[in-house]
Design an enzyme around this catalytic site. Structure first.
Site, PDB file in Angstrom:
ATOM      1  N   SER A 145       1.151   0.429  -4.720  1.00 54.35           N
ATOM      2  CA  SER A 145       0.666  -0.031  -6.011  1.00 54.35           C
ATOM      3  C   SER A 145       1.042  -1.491  -6.187  1.00 54.35           C
ATOM      4  O   SER A 145       1.971  -1.992  -5.540  1.00 54.35           O
ATOM      5  CB  SER A 145       1.302   0.817  -7.124  1.00 54.35           C
ATOM      6  OG  SER A 145       1.190   0.198  -8.391  1.00 54.35           O
ATOM      7  N   TYR A 158       9.475   3.955 -11.185  1.00 47.77           N
ATOM      8  CA  TYR A 158       8.202   3.793 -10.468  1.00 47.77           C
ATOM      9  C   TYR A 158       8.236   2.551  -9.586  1.00 47.77           C
ATOM     10  O   TYR A 158       7.846   2.593  -8.416  1.00 47.77           O
ATOM     11  CB  TYR A 158       7.062   3.699 -11.479  1.00 47.77           C
ATOM     12  CG  TYR A 158       5.688   3.733 -10.857  1.00 47.77           C
ATOM     13  CD1 TYR A 158       5.217   4.900 -10.258  1.00 47.77           C
ATOM     14  CD2 TYR A 158       4.869   2.611 -10.859  1.00 47.77           C
ATOM     15  CE1 TYR A 158       3.944   4.946  -9.690  1.00 47.77           C
ATOM     16  CE2 TYR A 158       3.604   2.646 -10.292  1.00 47.77           C
ATOM     17  CZ  TYR A 158       3.154   3.814  -9.704  1.00 47.77           C
ATOM     18  OH  TYR A 158       1.905   3.847  -9.135  1.00 47.77           O
TER      19      TYR A 158
END
Length: 244
Positions: A145, A158
């Protein structure tokens, strides 16, 4: 890899974690349309079966499997089940991911461990135990990501997991390339998937991309000539705001 044309996925067996929704479902659909035999793996049994059934109705080949990527024995068993069902395994797409959007003061330790188990330990386990089934020419693709390239508030777990996933990807690329196993990271920018839309209902969808666009990049990575590997590729929506 000599059994098929590297420019096509026809006949290749590809395992996709988190395949029951969002980007994972788009990857399963895209690869199946190119002739891959897809193992749709998800912790949600109903979701994995729904995606596999939809692929089957479209003429593709897919089988649903239920697995928690953070459970080592479940990973071992599922890999064996996939190979037993399809007769081989050619690629693993580590797509399963979770997030906890909360400040570090409020984050529970168990939430941190849950994010790490899914986003980082899962890919480690799939790689570690998947190597027993991947022949030279096999491929491991980790879905990262833009959270692995910069940071924003209230997403420490995350970010840590995705930065760690990039480190794992490049370390495995260096370690395994001599054995003929390719390792790649696909760094995805914001997508119109439940992962974002369910948590941020006010987000401007015009700033996001169709997950099938990222799935095309996964297919591109998988269809390089045998002597070539793409260690990482970034796929952004044109109006991406999380990356310059």
């Amino acid at each position: 890899m000599d059994a098929y044309d590297y420019e096509s996925l026809a006949g290749r067996v590809v395992l996709v974690t988190g395949g029951g929704s969002g980007l994972g479902a788009a990857i399963c659909d895209t690869l199946a349309r190119d002739g891959a035999h897809v193992a749709v793996v998800d912790i949600n049994e109903a979701s994995s079966h729904a995606v596999a059934d939809e692929i089957g109705r479209g003429g593709g080949k897919a089988q649903a499997f239920t697995m928690d990527v953070g459970n080592e024995q479940a990973v071992i068993d599922s890999l064996e089940n996939v190979v037993s069902r399809f007769g081989r395994l050619d690629a693993i797409i580590n797509n399963a991911g979770v997030d906890v959007t909360i400040g570090i003061r409020e984050m529970r330790t168990e939430d941190w461990h849950r994010v790490m188990a899914t986003n980082l330990t899962g890919p480690f386990l799939l790689a570690k135990h998947g190597l027993a089934h991947l022949a030279p020419g096999g491929h491991i693709v980790n879905i990262a990501s833009t959270a692995a390239r910069r940071a924003w508030p209230n997403a420490s777990a995350y970010h840590a997991s995705k930065w760690g996933l990039m480190g794992l990807t490049h370390a495995l690329h260096a370690e395994l390339r001599g054995t003929g196993v390719k390792v790649s990271a696909v760094i995805a920018g914001g997508m119109r998937t439940p992962f974002l839309l369910d948590r941020f209902p006010d987000i401007d969808v015009e700033l996001l991309q169709d997950p099938h666009n990222v799935a095309r990049a996964v297919k591109f990575v998988l269809t390089q000539p045998p002597q070539t590997v793409i260690p990482e590729v970034m796929v952004l929506p044109m109006k991406e705001t999380s990356w310059p």
